[in-house]
Design an enzyme around this catalytic site. Structure first.
Site, short mmCIF file in Angstrom:
data_model
loop_
_atom_site.label_atom_id
_atom_site.label_comp_id
_atom_site.label_asym_id
_atom_site.label_seq_id
_atom_site.Cartn_x
_atom_site.Cartn_y
_atom_site.Cartn_z
N GLU A 1 0.89 -1.16 0.00
CA GLU A 1 0.00 0.00 0.00
C GLU A 1 0.92 1.21 0.00
OE1 GLU A 1 -1.95 2.95 1.08
OE2 GLU A 1 -2.44 1.96 2.97
N CYS B 1 -2.24 8.90 2.82
CA CYS B 1 -1.98 8.38 1.47
C CYS B 1 -3.17 8.67 0.58
CB CYS B 1 -1.63 6.90 1.52
SG CYS B 1 -2.88 5.93 2.30
C1 UN1 Z 1 -3.30 5.88 4.93
O1 UN1 Z 1 -3.21 7.10 4.77
O2 UN1 Z 1 -2.29 5.14 4.87
O3 UN1 Z 1 -9.12 6.38 3.83
C2 UN1 Z 1 -4.57 5.20 5.28
C3 UN1 Z 1 -8.48 6.98 4.70
C4 UN1 Z 1 -8.18 6.24 5.98
C5 UN1 Z 1 -6.98 5.39 5.83
C6 UN1 Z 1 -5.79 6.08 5.26
N1 UN1 Z 1 -9.31 5.43 6.31
O4 UN1 Z 1 -8.12 8.14 4.58
#
Ligand code: UN1
Length: 509
Positions: free
Chosen positions: A264, A298
């Site tokens: 990821e 992310c």
């Molecule tokens: C991340 O930033 O690695 O969808 C995960 C989202 C959160 C998870 C982010 N539920 O922004």
């Protein structure tokens, strides 16, 4: 613009951290070469002794040994550990949330939300423990049964990032445990204390329900510690969250030993805003997705692809909202944007803004550092930059709150522009035109793992599979059938007849 920088000293925060660790049942860590800093003041909260290579090997060995018994515990019984963990997380939601704020700089509401995300995935995993379904399919041979069964995989190495220091661990660990795997966790070097707290809660959960606490191991340290885990042939699956660069190191090494990798990695998430969009709703969705978590998700919105006819009014709304965002101490109620994680992150933001402006980008608002009493803390105002084209800097992921705005006239060109980046995590369209919405979600629409309509790119629920395509790495975590990555599949043919017919009609007599 308002800001509320903290008057707290690092000494205050250090005491607070020690009190929280104590309340969460964690022993003070052994001090050593790893310096744990809070982005709130930039000061040192604690030091920690990183794991040695021999300790990594020993942790993997303990997890591998524990796996032998754990894999035969019925899945609904394995779920008891996860159920107890969910109870402990519910009990300690405020304390763990505050520790996330201290260590990662996330505002209180988001930090508590992150702990909620942990509780949610635990509940999902508990239900899943009775639904690890295999298929039965018709055999071409009489008196035969053909089926697929799912079995525990082995040791799962979890490498997690600073920005979701606890939720992404929980996504992996809750699923891995009900799937019958054991876990070795290497958290980010920036967030070892929240990891220590989670590990302690899990150890307690295991002890409370009479399960083997060795099913979960924690190792701490930097890249070399992670590499040791990645290269260990006893680790069946490496689930790694982080940058594309990290994934480029991890993936070939795991592949070279025929291990499995679940990646990821970076995102460069875009939103298309069409002329029919509800601009007030779009602006609200855009501001949370782009400025929330100080641009350090992310799933953060980094690119806005807006129709030229509505670009003016939309960007005015976004800029107006940006000017009102309260930047400052994430421990304070009402602050919406906390600090960047460290100086390197700030330097990356400055560099990206300079490059964007050199490419002809116009800084509409934000981008400047908010100075306060702590020279080592990096608070910035989220930046909105209007770009003449999607230049190289726009195609890169800069882990900071920069939103690049691009305009379009033709819908096909908007989709093309949207997909013309190397990453493929999350995406959104704001429109009231159903044809455009469906097209965006369709096979020639967004090429991302997540595609939303009239909602921003971030803040996904745990029930859906989470992950993305292209340089994001292709992995899927959390909801629906992501559990399959944590198990091995066996196809079984059972002959309950007295004959031995061969498949494909072959006769061998
Ligand atoms: C991340 O930033 O690695 O969808 C995960 C989202 C959160 C998870 C982010 N539920 O922004």
């Amino acid at each position: 613009m308002t800001s509320a920088l903290t008057a707290d000293t690092t000494a205050d925060l250090r005491l607070r951290t020690a009190a929280l660790l104590h309340a969460l049942g964690a022993k003070s860590p052994e001090s050593g070469a790893l310096s744990v800093r809070t982005p709130i003041t930039g000061g040192e909260l604690a030091t920690l002794r990183p794991s040695t290579p021999a300790e990594v090997d020993a942790a993997v060995e303990r997890a591998a040994t524990a796996f032998h018994a754990w894999r035969t515990v019925p899945a609904p019984q394995r779920a008891a550990v996860v159920r107890r963990l969910a109870q402990l997380l519910t009990e300690h939601q405020a304390e763990l949330g505050e520790l996330v704020t201290l260590e990662a700089g996330k505002i209180g509401a988001e930090a508590r939300g992150e702990v909620q995300e942990m509780i949610d995935i635990c509940e999902f995993a508990i239900g899943l423990s009775r639904q690890l379904y295999g298929l039965t399919m018709p055999s071409e041979r009489p008196g035969h049964r053909l089926m697929e069964t799912w079995h525990p995989l082995g040791v799962v190495g979890v490498i997690s990032a600073f920005n979701f220091p606890v939720a992404v661990w929980a996504w992996n660990t809750a699923l891995a445990l009900v799937c019958g795997d054991t876990v070795v966790w290497k958290p980010s070097e920036a967030t070892p204390l929240t990891a220590l707290a989670c590990h302690t809660l899990l150890q307690r959960a295991a002890a409370d329900v009479g399960a083997d606490p060795q099913v979960h191991q924690l190792i701490q340290g930097g890249g070399e510690i992670g590499e040791r885990l990645v290269d260990d042939p006893r680790v069946a699956l490496v689930s790694a969250t982080g940058s594309v660069r990290m994934g480029q190191l991890v993936a070939p090494r795991v592949a070279a030993r025929f291990g499995r990798a679940l990646l990821e990695l970076g995102g460069n998430n875009g939103a298309v805003v069409t002329p029919s969009a509800d601009l007030d709703l779009a602006a609200r969705g855009i501001v949370f997705a782009a400025a929330g978590t100080a641009g350090q998700r992310c799933t953060t919105l980094r690119r806005l692809i807006v129709h030229a006819d509505v670009a003016g009014p939309l960007l005015d709304r976004v800029a107006a909202a940006y000017r009102q965002l309260r930047v400052g101490n994430p421990l304070e109620e009402g602050v919406l944007v906390g600090p960047l994680i460290n100086e390197r992150s700030y330097a990356g933001m400055r560099d990206a803004l300079e490059r964007a402006q050199a490419d002809g980008g116009e800084l509409l608002c934000g981008g400047e550092r908010v100075a306060g009493p702590h020279p080592d803390a990096y608070y910035v105002r989220p930046a909105l930059v209007r770009m003449p084209a999607q230049t190289a800097v726009v195609r890169e992921e800069t882990f900071a709150p920069i939103l690049y705005a691009l305009t379009y006239r033709d819908f096909d060109a908007a989709i093309e522009l949207h997909n013309a980046v190397p990453q493929g995590l999350s995406s959104a369209i704001f429109t009231r035109n159903q044809r455009e919405a469906e097209r965006f979600l369709g096979p020639d629409g967004s090429d991302c793992g997540i595609a939303n309509v009239n909602i921003g790119t971030s803040g996904a629920e745990i029930g859906g599979a989470f992950g993305g395509e292209k340089q994001t790495g292709g992995g899927r975590e959390s909801g629906t059938d992501s559990w399959k990555s944590y198990m091995r599949r066996a196809t079984n043919t059972v002959n309950y007849s007295t004959e031995l017919p061969l498949a494909q009609g072959i006769r061998f007599e």
